[in-house]
Design a protein around this motif. Structure first.
Motif, PDB file in Angstrom:
ATOM      1  N   ALA A  29       0.822  -1.210   0.000  1.00  0.00           N
ATOM      2  CA  ALA A  29       0.000   0.000   0.000  1.00  0.00           C
ATOM      3  C   ALA A  29       0.855   1.258   0.000  1.00  0.00           C
ATOM      4  O   ALA A  29       0.474   2.277  -0.589  1.00  0.00           O
ATOM      5  N   LEU A  30       2.006   1.191   0.669  1.00  0.00           N
ATOM      6  CA  LEU A  30       2.938   2.314   0.708  1.00  0.00           C
ATOM      7  C   LEU A  30       4.345   1.801   0.442  1.00  0.00           C
ATOM      8  O   LEU A  30       4.841   0.939   1.163  1.00  0.00           O
ATOM      9  N   HIS A  31       4.957   2.311  -0.613  1.00  0.00           N
ATOM     10  CA  HIS A  31       6.348   1.980  -0.883  1.00  0.00           C
ATOM     11  C   HIS A  31       7.244   2.789   0.065  1.00  0.00           C
ATOM     12  O   HIS A  31       6.855   3.864   0.532  1.00  0.00           O
ATOM     13  N   PRO A  32       8.436   2.280   0.373  1.00  0.00           N
ATOM     14  CA  PRO A  32       9.314   2.973   1.313  1.00  0.00           C
ATOM     15  C   PRO A  32       9.474   4.450   0.965  1.00  0.00           C
ATOM     16  O   PRO A  32       9.757   4.807  -0.183  1.00  0.00           O
ATOM     17  N   CYS A  33       9.242   5.297   1.944  1.00  0.00           N
ATOM     18  CA  CYS A  33       9.272   6.739   1.691  1.00  0.00           C
ATOM     19  C   CYS A  33       9.906   7.471   2.862  1.00  0.00           C
ATOM     20  O   CYS A  33      10.027   6.938   3.977  1.00  0.00           O
ATOM     21  N   ARG A  34      10.316   8.681   2.586  1.00  0.00           N
ATOM     22  CA  ARG A  34      10.835   9.584   3.613  1.00  0.00           C
ATOM     23  C   ARG A  34       9.985  10.851   3.588  1.00  0.00           C
ATOM     24  O   ARG A  34       9.604  11.332   2.528  1.00  0.00           O
ATOM     25  N   LEU A  35       9.689  11.361   4.760  1.00  0.00           N
ATOM     26  CA  LEU A  35       8.915  12.599   4.870  1.00  0.00           C
ATOM     27  C   LEU A  35       9.303  13.294   6.167  1.00  0.00           C
ATOM     28  O   LEU A  35       9.447  12.649   7.207  1.00  0.00           O
ATOM     29  N   ARG A  36       9.454  14.581   6.073  1.00  0.00           N
ATOM     30  CA  ARG A  36       9.776  15.383   7.256  1.00  0.00           C
ATOM     31  C   ARG A  36       8.851  16.599   7.251  1.00  0.00           C
ATOM     32  O   ARG A  36       8.819  17.360   6.279  1.00  0.00           O
ATOM     33  N   VAL A  37       8.085  16.744   8.311  1.00  0.00           N
ATOM     34  CA  VAL A  37       7.206  17.900   8.474  1.00  0.00           C
ATOM     35  C   VAL A  37       7.655  18.646   9.715  1.00  0.00           C
ATOM     36  O   VAL A  37       7.618  18.106  10.828  1.00  0.00           O
ATOM     37  N   GLU A  38       8.112  19.868   9.504  1.00  0.00           N
ATOM     38  CA  GLU A  38       8.624  20.667  10.608  1.00  0.00           C
ATOM     39  C   GLU A  38       7.480  21.287  11.408  1.00  0.00           C
ATOM     40  O   GLU A  38       6.366  21.450  10.915  1.00  0.00           O
ATOM     41  N   LYS A  39       7.777  21.636  12.620  1.00  0.00           N
ATOM     42  CA  LYS A  39       6.801  22.340  13.448  1.00  0.00           C
ATOM     43  C   LYS A  39       6.376  23.629  12.759  1.00  0.00           C
ATOM     44  O   LYS A  39       7.197  24.406  12.294  1.00  0.00           O
TER      45      LYS A  39
END
Length: 239
Positions: A29-39
């Motif tokens: 359902a989800l392939h390996p990913c990177r995500l960064r959400v800052e404050k």
């Protein structure tokens, strides 16, 4: 007690995170990913039906566990916590806003907001004060004692947003927040989310509507379980 990761700036940090449902046959359902959400960021994720949006939402909302990688929420590695601490982390750090509002029909707007604090054992007097304050914050103080059946769709969504905000979460996680609204009302809700972002709230909106996604500070796309940073050009493109 779980020790927060030293990187406190990121509200969301995904490191090679993926989700595969077991078979046979297994489905990624989800392939390996990177995500960064800052404050303090306002991030939108857009994708068509079947793209993996719901799977991603469930992982980000601590409703499903990823099958690989790491998800840190406000510095806490969520893979290291048990179910009860996971539920507590979800209640403390995430405010949910859904397309369908999910308000109790026989409770007033204020009572619906207060209910979000019941399981935190917040004293009744404090619940009343905080609920009134947050309804005022979303522009609905004058409708505090109305039932959901007496409210417009936009007002009901404002109540839902107030309920999500009352626990002062680190993240406002919105699933198709304008999906049940007409275009003018949808615009007013997006304006409200923009104002909350301007006040310092971290907002993440998952949507199928690219025009909604364009309202964010930063936009990503998801298709066939692949999450990528989106270009701003071609905002009107159809899926």
């Amino acid at each position: 007690m779980t020790t927060p990761h030293p990187d406190r700036a990121a509200v969301i940090s995904l490191e090679d995170l993926g989700l595969t449902y077991p078979g046979p046959p297994s489905v990624t359902a989800l392939h390996p990913c990177r995500l960064r959400v800052e404050k303090g960021e306002f991030v939108t994720i857009v994708g068509p039906s079947g793209s993996g949006k719901s799977s991603l939402l469930n992982v980000l909302g601590l409703l499903d566990n990823p099958t690989r990688g790491v998800y840190r929420l406000n510095g806490v590695d969520t893979s290291t916590v048990n179910d009860s601490r996971r539920a507590a982390l979800r209640g403390r750090e995430i405010g949910f806003v859904f397309q369908a509002f999910h308000l109790l029909p026989h409770r007033t707007a204020q009572e619906n907001v207060e209910l979000a604090m019941v399981y935190q054992r917040t004293p009744r007097r404090v619940r009343r004060t905080k609920a009134a304050d947050v309804l005022d914050r979303v522009g609905l103080a004058h409708r505090a004692h109305a039932l959901p059946t007496q409210l417009s769709g936009g007002e009901r969504q404002r109540v839902a947003i107030a309920r999500a905000l009352v626990a002062e979460p680190a993240l406002l996680l919105c699933d198709e927040p304008t999906g049940n609204l007409d275009s003018d009302t949808a615009a007013s809700i997006l304006d409200l989310l923009g104002r909350l972002h301007g006040e310092g709230m971290t907002v993440l909106v998952i949507t199928h509507d690219r025009h909604v996604a364009e309202r964010g500070q930063r936009m990503l796309t998801i298709r066939d379980g692949v999450l990528t940073e989106a270009a701003r050009a071609g905002a009107g493109a159809a899926w």
